[in-house]
Design a protein around this motif. Structure first.
Motif, PDB file in Angstrom:
ATOM      1  N   UNK A 129      23.007  -8.014 -42.776  1.00  0.00           N
ATOM      2  CA  UNK A 129      23.229  -9.418 -42.829  1.00  0.00           C
ATOM      3  C   UNK A 129      24.195  -9.820 -41.507  1.00  0.00           C
ATOM      4  N   UNK A 130      24.938  -8.882 -41.503  1.00  0.00           N
ATOM      5  CA  UNK A 130      26.162  -9.205 -40.138  1.00  0.00           C
ATOM      6  C   UNK A 130      25.346  -9.225 -39.038  1.00  0.00           C
ATOM      7  N   UNK A 131      24.426  -8.467 -38.667  1.00  0.00           N
ATOM      8  CA  UNK A 131      23.772  -8.426 -37.347  1.00  0.00           C
ATOM      9  C   UNK A 131      22.879  -9.806 -37.346  1.00  0.00           C
ATOM     10  N   UNK A 132      22.398 -10.274 -38.595  1.00  0.00           N
ATOM     11  CA  UNK A 132      21.480 -11.448 -38.596  1.00  0.00           C
ATOM     12  C   UNK A 132      22.495 -12.622 -38.262  1.00  0.00           C
ATOM     13  N   UNK A 133      23.751 -12.447 -38.850  1.00  0.00           N
ATOM     14  CA  UNK A 133      24.598 -13.451 -38.512  1.00  0.00           C
ATOM     15  C   UNK A 133      24.873 -13.691 -36.846  1.00  0.00           C
ATOM     16  N   UNK A 134      24.808 -12.439 -36.238  1.00  0.00           N
ATOM     17  CA  UNK A 134      25.226 -12.506 -34.852  1.00  0.00           C
ATOM     18  C   UNK A 134      23.881 -13.088 -33.910  1.00  0.00           C
ATOM     19  N   UNK A 136      22.042 -15.636 -35.522  1.00  0.00           N
ATOM     20  CA  UNK A 136      22.249 -17.093 -35.821  1.00  0.00           C
ATOM     21  C   UNK A 136      23.210 -17.823 -35.061  1.00  0.00           C
ATOM     22  N   UNK A 137      24.395 -16.837 -34.738  1.00  0.00           N
ATOM     23  CA  UNK A 137      25.430 -17.623 -33.836  1.00  0.00           C
ATOM     24  C   UNK A 137      24.895 -17.890 -32.417  1.00  0.00           C
ATOM     25  N   UNK A 138      23.865 -16.921 -31.866  1.00  0.00           N
ATOM     26  CA  UNK A 138      23.381 -17.264 -30.519  1.00  0.00           C
ATOM     27  C   UNK A 138      22.391 -18.070 -30.694  1.00  0.00           C
ATOM     28  N   UNK A 139      21.364 -18.177 -31.522  1.00  0.00           N
ATOM     29  CA  UNK A 139      19.901 -18.448 -31.374  1.00  0.00           C
ATOM     30  C   UNK A 139      20.006 -19.821 -32.213  1.00  0.00           C
ATOM     31  N   UNK A 140      20.561 -20.149 -33.233  1.00  0.00           N
ATOM     32  CA  UNK A 140      20.699 -21.354 -33.938  1.00  0.00           C
ATOM     33  C   UNK A 140      22.057 -21.652 -34.517  1.00  0.00           C
ATOM     34  N   UNK A 141      22.922 -21.950 -33.953  1.00  0.00           N
ATOM     35  CA  UNK A 141      24.332 -22.019 -34.348  1.00  0.00           C
ATOM     36  C   UNK A 141      24.568 -23.154 -35.394  1.00  0.00           C
ATOM     37  N   UNK A 142      23.755 -23.966 -35.451  1.00  0.00           N
ATOM     38  CA  UNK A 142      23.879 -25.028 -36.513  1.00  0.00           C
ATOM     39  C   UNK A 142      23.095 -24.881 -37.538  1.00  0.00           C
ATOM     40  N   UNK A 143      22.373 -23.772 -37.875  1.00  0.00           N
ATOM     41  CA  UNK A 143      21.530 -23.551 -39.148  1.00  0.00           C
ATOM     42  C   UNK A 143      22.458 -23.177 -40.106  1.00  0.00           C
ATOM     43  N   UNK A 154      29.050 -10.373 -53.235  1.00  0.00           N
ATOM     44  CA  UNK A 154      29.447  -9.383 -52.063  1.00  0.00           C
ATOM     45  C   UNK A 154      29.015  -9.553 -50.689  1.00  0.00           C
ATOM     46  N   UNK A 155      27.753 -10.034 -50.734  1.00  0.00           N
ATOM     47  CA  UNK A 155      27.068 -10.335 -49.369  1.00  0.00           C
ATOM     48  C   UNK A 155      27.935 -11.577 -48.739  1.00  0.00           C
ATOM     49  N   UNK A 156      28.060 -12.544 -49.599  1.00  0.00           N
ATOM     50  CA  UNK A 156      28.655 -13.810 -49.226  1.00  0.00           C
ATOM     51  C   UNK A 156      30.046 -13.655 -48.856  1.00  0.00           C
ATOM     52  N   UNK A 157      30.655 -12.777 -49.556  1.00  0.00           N
ATOM     53  CA  UNK A 157      32.024 -12.400 -49.139  1.00  0.00           C
ATOM     54  C   UNK A 157      32.110 -11.699 -47.925  1.00  0.00           C
ATOM     55  N   UNK A 161      33.906 -13.293 -44.447  1.00  0.00           N
ATOM     56  CA  UNK A 161      35.175 -12.299 -44.044  1.00  0.00           C
ATOM     57  C   UNK A 161      34.811 -11.666 -42.601  1.00  0.00           C
ATOM     58  N   UNK A 162      33.971 -11.527 -42.396  1.00  0.00           N
ATOM     59  CA  UNK A 162      33.495 -10.322 -41.078  1.00  0.00           C
ATOM     60  C   UNK A 162      32.381 -10.983 -40.205  1.00  0.00           C
ATOM     61  N   UNK A 163      32.205 -12.169 -40.304  1.00  0.00           N
ATOM     62  CA  UNK A 163      31.343 -13.010 -39.390  1.00  0.00           C
ATOM     63  C   UNK A 163      31.859 -14.249 -38.864  1.00  0.00           C
ATOM     64  N   UNK A 164      31.362 -15.120 -37.909  1.00  0.00           N
ATOM     65  CA  UNK A 164      31.967 -16.341 -37.291  1.00  0.00           C
ATOM     66  C   UNK A 164      30.869 -17.318 -37.974  1.00  0.00           C
ATOM     67  N   UNK A 165      30.246 -16.959 -38.944  1.00  0.00           N
ATOM     68  CA  UNK A 165      29.245 -18.005 -39.658  1.00  0.00           C
ATOM     69  C   UNK A 165      30.014 -18.946 -40.679  1.00  0.00           C
ATOM     70  N   UNK A 166      29.990 -20.021 -40.549  1.00  0.00           N
ATOM     71  CA  UNK A 166      30.759 -20.834 -41.466  1.00  0.00           C
ATOM     72  C   UNK A 166      29.810 -21.613 -42.655  1.00  0.00           C
ATOM     73  N   UNK A 167      28.354 -21.606 -41.858  1.00  0.00           N
ATOM     74  CA  UNK A 167      27.459 -22.559 -42.828  1.00  0.00           C
ATOM     75  C   UNK A 167      26.556 -21.361 -43.770  1.00  0.00           C
TER      76      UNK A 167
END
Length: 444
Positions: A129-134, A136-143, A154-157, A161-167
């Motif tokens: 999931x953290x790889x997917x977040x990276x 998302x940050x690059x390809x669709x940062x507003x998603x 646990x995944x949401x936690x 905690x460990x990605x830059x995704x706020x949404x």
């Protein structure tokens, strides 16, 4: 978004996808989905093609201009997405079967989101999931990332905690299932029932239950003490509750609380089932096999009713509701997993909780409940510690942290048994846990 909405579903070959498609069809007037990208991995390609063909037939039957794209290339799919939903299982059902079988050898409950099984599902899932977040940050940062991959809390936690995704919003079908179960028990329509949900994923309580705006919690708890309430999940046996216990608790437990409040009975039942029908994963495999045979039928162009056997009823409907409410700034109330921000007093503000939220165009706004009742506060805090330390273990690949997480889980009786289970499960899932083995390789 005048061009219409682009939605990407990672784990698109899942048997749940037809329910998601049905939800988008039903809401098309309000939620104009233009592109739906179903993404999977090579091991899931056959299922992706079967589900994708059914999705196209469903949309064609509805006469809607939604384009369905099938791909094994996640990055291609994510470009400029508006919403990304995740519903995948690292290691497929074979991994789940190991999560359920191995703990039973040690007389410990084997379950996919609780105890040792929940830990290992998290250890396998969080790096993905953290790889997917990276991406998302690059390809669709507003998603918006809408996750219903378990263990959802646990995944949401980990994402918070460990990605830059706020949404990000975590989603579960348990609160919806509880509301539906209560409506059935009371023989009323579900829209007349409201529940004040608070706690964690698979550890959520109904603090108050209302019928037509009137608090009926006490009367409802009396009804729950009959032998079987019917408020459970397909994968959790309904053992009823000890009447005096429920009256003392004064709040509505969720079906997963049976693992904590009825541990020995559930373990006994699991061991018996294991001898006769096998693990839940093996049962689900059979259900999936039958579902995919149905999905292959070129004349099928609706979601088949047999999908409800799968245990995840209402998941996808909850996802469509959530996406619709964010897109249209509906400001309605839905229980989701989100950053606490003070909603529950005894949980850190930056942690994920499952709580009623007002859903706005800026995402979920948690509704403050103050503190959890003292009777349940300690268990909720213990499970939050387990989730946080498990997420840390998943990210660091640190053996000692993983052992700590296993040991503090209330379903594991001692540090020694925790170590035995941990060692056996690490070996069994080695292929999906490179973070725990790369250090050893570098020392060789």
């Amino acid at each position: 978004m005048s061009k219409g909405i682009k939605i990407v579903t990672i784990g698109g070959g899942s048997s749940y996808t037809p329910e998601l498609v049905e939800g988008f069809i039903k809401r098309y007037e309000e939620l104009p989905v233009r592109e739906l990208w179903l993404v999977d991995i090579p091991a899931g390609e056959e299922k992706l093609n079967i589900v994708g063909a059914l999705a196209k037939r469903m949309i064609e039957k509805a006469g809607l201009p939604i384009e369905v794209h099938l791909t094994l290339n996640r990055r291609e799919a994510l470009k400029d997405a508006d919403f990304v939903t995740t519903q995948f299982r690292v290691g497929l059902l074979d991994a789940r079967a190991k999560d359920e079988k191995i703990p039973l050898k040690y007389d410990v409950i084997g379950q996919e989101t609780n105890g040792p099984g929940g830990l290992f599902k998290g250890l396998r899932t969080i790096p993905v999931i953290l790889d997917i977040c990276k991406d998302i940050e690059e390809l669709c940062p507003d998603a918006w990332l809408v996750n219903f991959t378990n263990p959802a809390g646990m995944v949401t936690e980990a994402v918070l905690r460990y990605s830059n995704i706020k949404k990000v919003v975590g989603l579960c079908n348990v609160p919806v299932g509880m509301k539906m179960g209560i409506a059935k028990l009371l023989e009323v329509s579900a829209d007349r029932v409201h529940i004040d949900f608070a706690g964690l994923n698979h550890m959520v309580y109904g603090l108050n239950v209302y019928l037509d705006g009137i608090n009926i919690t006490e009367d409802l708890l009396d009804k729950l003490t009959s032998k079987q309430s019917g408020i459970t999940m397909k994968n959790i046996i309904d053992l009823g509750w000890e009447p005096a216990f429920i009256k003392g608790l004064k709040v509505l437990p969720c079906p997963y609380h049976r693992y904590y409040y009825q541990t020995s009975s559930i373990l006994e039942e699991e061991l018996e089932s294991f001898k006769t029908v096998g693990t839940r994963a093996e049962v689900v495999k059979q259900v999936e096999k039958e579902l995919f045979e149905l999905y292959k039928d070129p004349n099928l162009s609706i979601k088949p009713p047999q999908l409800e056997k799968r245990g995840g009823a209402y998941y996808s409907d909850a996802a469509c509701n959530l996406i619709n409410s964010i897109y249209n700034d509906k400001r309605d109330i839905q229980p989701v997993n989100t950053r606490n921000n003070g909603a529950i007093a005894s949980i850190p503000d930056d942690s994920a909780v499952e709580v009623n939220c007002m859903i706005t165009k800026d995402g979920p706004k948690p509704i403050a409940v103050g503190d959890m009742p003292v009777a349940v506060r300690g268990l909720v805090q213990q499970i939050k510690s387990f989730e946080r330390i498990s997420a840390e273990a998943a990210v660091t690949g640190d053996y000692n942290t993983a052992l700590l997480a296993m040991t503090i889980n209330p379903l594991v009786p001692s540090d020694r048994i925790a170590k035995q289970i941990l060692d056996e499960m690490l070996e069994a899932h080695k292929e999906y846990l490179p973070q725990f083995f790369k250090k050893q390789k570098s020392e060789v």
